[in-house]
Write a protein that holds these residues in place. Structure first.
Motif, PDB file in Angstrom:
ATOM      1  N   LEU A  89       0.843  -1.202   0.000  1.00  0.00           N
ATOM      2  CA  LEU A  89       0.000   0.000   0.000  1.00  0.00           C
ATOM      3  C   LEU A  89       0.872   1.243   0.000  1.00  0.00           C
ATOM      4  O   LEU A  89       1.951   1.255   0.591  1.00  0.00           O
ATOM      5  CB  LEU A  89      -0.873   0.028   1.253  1.00  0.00           C
ATOM      6  CG  LEU A  89      -1.861  -1.117   1.466  1.00  0.00           C
ATOM      7  CD1 LEU A  89      -2.456  -1.037   2.856  1.00  0.00           C
ATOM      8  CD2 LEU A  89      -2.959  -1.072   0.429  1.00  0.00           C
ATOM      9  N   GLU A 129      -2.920   5.551  -0.004  1.00  0.00           N
ATOM     10  CA  GLU A 129      -3.954   4.527   0.122  1.00  0.00           C
ATOM     11  C   GLU A 129      -4.294   4.265   1.585  1.00  0.00           C
ATOM     12  O   GLU A 129      -5.438   4.018   1.942  1.00  0.00           O
ATOM     13  CB  GLU A 129      -3.495   3.220  -0.547  1.00  0.00           C
ATOM     14  CG  GLU A 129      -3.537   3.287  -2.056  1.00  0.00           C
ATOM     15  CD  GLU A 129      -2.908   2.073  -2.714  1.00  0.00           C
ATOM     16  OE1 GLU A 129      -3.439   1.631  -3.743  1.00  0.00           O
ATOM     17  OE2 GLU A 129      -1.879   1.570  -2.208  1.00  0.00           O
ATOM     18  N   SER A 132      -6.494   7.187   2.809  1.00  0.00           N
ATOM     19  CA  SER A 132      -7.873   7.292   2.339  1.00  0.00           C
ATOM     20  C   SER A 132      -8.642   5.981   2.425  1.00  0.00           C
ATOM     21  O   SER A 132      -9.870   5.976   2.347  1.00  0.00           O
ATOM     22  CB  SER A 132      -7.862   7.784   0.891  1.00  0.00           C
ATOM     23  OG  SER A 132      -7.123   6.884   0.106  1.00  0.00           O
ATOM     24  N   THR A 183      -8.713   1.873   0.829  1.00  0.00           N
ATOM     25  CA  THR A 183      -8.732   1.447  -0.558  1.00  0.00           C
ATOM     26  C   THR A 183      -9.267   0.024  -0.645  1.00  0.00           C
ATOM     27  O   THR A 183      -9.563  -0.609   0.367  1.00  0.00           O
ATOM     28  CB  THR A 183      -7.316   1.523  -1.180  1.00  0.00           C
ATOM     29  OG1 THR A 183      -7.399   1.190  -2.559  1.00  0.00           O
ATOM     30  CG2 THR A 183      -6.363   0.550  -0.505  1.00  0.00           C
ATOM     31  N   SER A 184      -9.405  -0.429  -1.850  1.00  0.00           N
ATOM     32  CA  SER A 184      -9.802  -1.804  -2.060  1.00  0.00           C
ATOM     33  C   SER A 184      -8.802  -2.412  -3.038  1.00  0.00           C
ATOM     34  O   SER A 184      -8.481  -1.798  -4.044  1.00  0.00           O
ATOM     35  CB  SER A 184     -11.228  -1.796  -2.597  1.00  0.00           C
ATOM     36  OG  SER A 184     -11.450  -2.924  -3.391  1.00  0.00           O
ATOM     37  N   LYS A 185      -8.259  -3.561  -2.702  1.00  0.00           N
ATOM     38  CA  LYS A 185      -7.173  -4.153  -3.499  1.00  0.00           C
ATOM     39  C   LYS A 185      -7.559  -5.542  -3.974  1.00  0.00           C
ATOM     40  O   LYS A 185      -8.179  -6.303  -3.241  1.00  0.00           O
ATOM     41  CB  LYS A 185      -5.919  -4.269  -2.629  1.00  0.00           C
ATOM     42  CG  LYS A 185      -5.236  -2.953  -2.382  1.00  0.00           C
ATOM     43  CD  LYS A 185      -4.024  -2.862  -3.263  1.00  0.00           C
ATOM     44  CE  LYS A 185      -3.617  -1.429  -3.455  1.00  0.00           C
ATOM     45  NZ  LYS A 185      -2.415  -1.277  -4.240  1.00  0.00           N
ATOM     46  N   GLU A 237     -10.800  -9.733  -3.438  1.00  0.00           N
ATOM     47  CA  GLU A 237     -10.837  -8.296  -3.252  1.00  0.00           C
ATOM     48  C   GLU A 237     -10.811  -8.009  -1.753  1.00  0.00           C
ATOM     49  O   GLU A 237     -11.581  -8.583  -0.986  1.00  0.00           O
ATOM     50  CB  GLU A 237     -12.099  -7.706  -3.882  1.00  0.00           C
ATOM     51  CG  GLU A 237     -12.042  -6.201  -3.894  1.00  0.00           C
ATOM     52  CD  GLU A 237     -13.026  -5.586  -4.878  1.00  0.00           C
ATOM     53  OE1 GLU A 237     -13.807  -6.317  -5.494  1.00  0.00           O
ATOM     54  OE2 GLU A 237     -13.000  -4.347  -4.983  1.00  0.00           O
ATOM     55  N   ASN A 260     -10.842  -5.106   1.218  1.00  0.00           N
ATOM     56  CA  ASN A 260     -11.110  -3.708   1.572  1.00  0.00           C
ATOM     57  C   ASN A 260     -10.194  -3.283   2.709  1.00  0.00           C
ATOM     58  O   ASN A 260     -10.152  -3.920   3.743  1.00  0.00           O
ATOM     59  CB  ASN A 260     -12.563  -3.539   2.002  1.00  0.00           C
ATOM     60  CG  ASN A 260     -13.462  -3.441   0.795  1.00  0.00           C
ATOM     61  OD1 ASN A 260     -13.170  -2.687  -0.146  1.00  0.00           O
ATOM     62  ND2 ASN A 260     -14.521  -4.215   0.791  1.00  0.00           N
ATOM     63  N   ALA A 266      -9.470   3.139   6.096  1.00  0.00           N
ATOM     64  CA  ALA A 266      -8.520   4.240   6.250  1.00  0.00           C
ATOM     65  C   ALA A 266      -7.825   4.149   7.604  1.00  0.00           C
ATOM     66  O   ALA A 266      -8.436   3.782   8.595  1.00  0.00           O
ATOM     67  CB  ALA A 266      -9.249   5.574   6.145  1.00  0.00           C
TER      68      ALA A 266
END
Ligand SMILES: [Zn+2]
Ligand SMILES: [Zn+2]
Length: 382
Positions: A134, A138, A141, A143-145, A228, A230, A233
């Motif tokens: 990351l 990221e 804020s 993020t989703s990876k 995926e 999540n 933050a």
């Protein structure tokens, strides 16, 4: 400093057995050496031994009573508990105790039904560990990876049962489907019943006569999957996220392990612990200026006051990294450096020479305004 087993486990002195187990379980999950980032292993091992030691004493009513009355010294003398002294664990002993009571990391959820149920619970799949790279932005804020993982998935030929299509798993004859065998044994302390997982069915209670040809009876096949994840933050470096039940599925439709995402946060060369070094020109420092500062949330405007010295620190409130768990954001500290030009054009030189004739001399040492450390301390509010 004196260690206190209750403090170590974070439980009240009147906590009951289930509260103690719960507290230990939670801490063990957090500090288990197999679950932490490589750099944290050593510290985690120490912590793991410590919490296991506390747990092992407090879970045992007799030892706990001894500890309550005499403290750790009472245990070391072996007072109260069958004469057996108490010595600190090494790591493998601690891991064994954890295994004994909680069945290791994979079988964890089974615990809450008690040890009895745990034995009969279907075998869990393994935990799946991935590393997420990351950037600081990221992290700030969220993020989703997406990550690709090699894992196992349920065999479609047998629906995950492991039995060949058209056949069925049958109740294990050895244990009559209970998954465990009980044996009465005699020892010098008298007769007792030993309970162990059934050797014929490995505790599953059923056996497969005709294994599925596709998965050889395991109920799972190799697969590459895209997951995926999540990322909320404010997660910090070396933290990890656990997604329950998103790990490898267990054999023969057993429950899945967890997905553990270890966070690897790239250092941002522009930020040094969210202190940003800002070079300004002599005229900007002398006359004041409005400058743009990069922050994890995009550029921010900073007003440089006229007469700013090298080492002055400005604080941009709320522009630092989010505080994990506390909410809100930290600050970004901007440290000013007056930059001296390396080369001068003829025009610049002429102007500076003219200035040199009329400029005032710098004050004697000690009168240059606040020293850097003092300013930094103020900026950090200490
Ligand atoms: Zn199959
Ligand atoms: Zn059996």
């Amino acid at each position: 400093m004196k260690r206190d087993y209750y403090t170590i486990l974070g439980v009240k002195r009147d906590a009951d057995e289930s509260e103690i187990k719960k507290a230990y379980r939670r801490l063990a999950m957090q500090h288990h050496p197999d679950r932490v980032a490589p750099g944290e292993k050593e510290g985690a091992e120490e912590k793991f031994k410590e919490i296991t030691e506390a747990y092992e004493v407090l879970r045992d009513p007799e030892r706990r009573a001894t500890y309550d009355r005499y403290g750790e010294a009472g245990l070391k003398r072996g007072a109260g508990s069958g004469g057996g002294g108490f010595t600190p664990f090494d790591l493998s002993e601690a891991l064994n105790i954890f295994m004994r009571d909680f069945g290791g990391l994979g079988g964890f959820d089974a615990f809450f039904g008690g040890a009895e149920r745990a034995r009969r619970e279907r075998q869990h799949g393994q935990d799946l560990k991935v590393t997420l790279k990351l950037s600081l932005a990221e992290v700030a804020s969220g993020t989703s990876k997406k990550v690709k993982v090699r894992t196992l998935e349920r065999c479609t030929a047998c629906g995950g049962t492991g039995a060949a299509p058209g056949s069925k798993a049958t109740t294990c004859a050895t244990c009559a489907g209970t998954g465990e065998v009980r044996r009465a044994a005699r020892s010098m302390f008298g007769q007792f019943v030993s309970v162990s997982p059934c050797p014929s069915c490995a505790g599953e209670g059923t056996v497969i006569q005709q294994p599925c040809p596709k998965c050889q009876g395991d109920g799972r096949v190799r697969a590459e999957k895209e997951l995926e994840i999540n990322v909320p933050a404010g997660v910090a470096d070396h933290h990890y996220l656990t997604m329950r039940g998103h790990g490898v599925p267990g054999p023969r439709n057993g429950p899945a392990g967890d997905l553990i995402a270890v966070l690897d946060i790239a250092e941002d060369p522009r930020f040094d612990d969210l202190i940003y070094d800002l070079p300004v020109s002599f005229t900007q420092a002398a006359l004041g200026a409005e400058v743009q500062i990069p922050t994890p949330y995009g550029a921010a405007t900073l007003e440089i006051q006229p007469g700013t010295q090298t080492g002055a620190v400005y604080r941009l409130r709320g522009k630092g990294l989010p505080r994990v768990g506390e909410g809100g954001r930290g600050d970004l500290h901007v440290r000013v450096h007056v930059w001296t030009p390396l080369k001068l054009t003829a025009e610049q030189r002429a102007l500076l020479e003219q200035l040199a004739k009329i400029e005032s001399k710098p004050p004697a040492e000690g009168h240059t305004g606040k020293k850097f450390w003092e300013q930094l301390r103020q900026a950090f509010g200490r």
